[in-house]
Design an enzyme around this catalytic site. Sequence first.
Site, PDB file in Angstrom:
ATOM      1  N   ARG A 274      -9.951  -3.288   6.868  1.00 24.24           N
ATOM      2  CA  ARG A 274     -10.255  -3.910   5.586  1.00 24.24           C
ATOM      3  C   ARG A 274     -10.076  -5.421   5.585  1.00 24.24           C
ATOM      4  O   ARG A 274     -10.647  -6.100   4.742  1.00 24.24           O
ATOM      5  CB  ARG A 274      -9.497  -3.220   4.471  1.00 24.24           C
ATOM      6  CG  ARG A 274     -10.124  -1.840   4.198  1.00 24.24           C
ATOM      7  CD  ARG A 274      -9.238  -0.986   3.402  1.00 24.24           C
ATOM      8  NE  ARG A 274      -8.211  -0.513   4.319  1.00 24.24           N
ATOM      9  CZ  ARG A 274      -7.632   0.648   4.257  1.00 24.24           C
ATOM     10  NH1 ARG A 274      -7.932   1.475   3.304  1.00 24.24           N
ATOM     11  NH2 ARG A 274      -6.729   1.011   5.127  1.00 24.24           N
TER      12      ARG A 274
ATOM     13  N   GLU B  25       5.569   3.967   9.758  1.00 26.52           N
ATOM     14  CA  GLU B  25       6.418   5.015   9.196  1.00 26.52           C
ATOM     15  C   GLU B  25       6.230   6.324   9.957  1.00 26.52           C
ATOM     16  O   GLU B  25       7.154   7.109  10.090  1.00 26.52           O
ATOM     17  CB  GLU B  25       6.052   5.270   7.735  1.00 26.52           C
ATOM     18  CG  GLU B  25       6.230   4.095   6.809  1.00 26.52           C
ATOM     19  CD  GLU B  25       5.709   4.421   5.433  1.00 26.52           C
ATOM     20  OE1 GLU B  25       6.190   5.403   4.842  1.00 26.52           O
ATOM     21  OE2 GLU B  25       4.813   3.702   4.965  1.00 26.52           O
TER      22      GLU B  25
END
Length: 189
Positions: A72, A109
């Site tokens: 993006r 994560e």
Amino acid sequence: MFAAENGLKSDPRLQGISEAIRVVPHFPKQGIMFQDITTLLLDHKAFKDTVDIFVDRYRGMNISVVAGVEARGFVFGPAIALAIGAKFVPLRKPRKLPGKVISEAYELEYGTDCLEIHVGAVQPGERAIVIDDLVATGGTLSAAIRLLERVGAEVIECACVIGVREVKVHLQVCENDYAQADFAEKDDT
């Protein structure tokens, strides 16, 4: 820094930008509130306002490199680069660039990932900004900074369209004191 700390809080463009970003609950997995910029891209005015805010900030700062984080960052980065007279340099995921590359791994994560840049895309001493759509934990931006510094760039700032409020305190300043230019602050609830 976030919009309020960046003198943008009263900018009327922010409300339209924020409203144009769709929040999709539990995507891609349970508990995630996905910030979907595709709806922003469908709104010509909000998309233009987004690019214009970045251009207003970086014009006149002698930026020669706009580095966009896959994928993006590729949406906003080229338009910003063109408007400020800089080159656009893609920071890609592994095995996406055909030439010789330099890589930087980072922790997520849920595992690890890597960014790559073409050797020679950035020259030592060039002034760079890093563009992405969202800052969450800062891991990707930190990797982008390290990668650009390894090739000799002076990283001026990291800029993201969306900053998630719950990590605001944690990310007042990106690793190595690089300020954030996030402006569409979203509540992640």
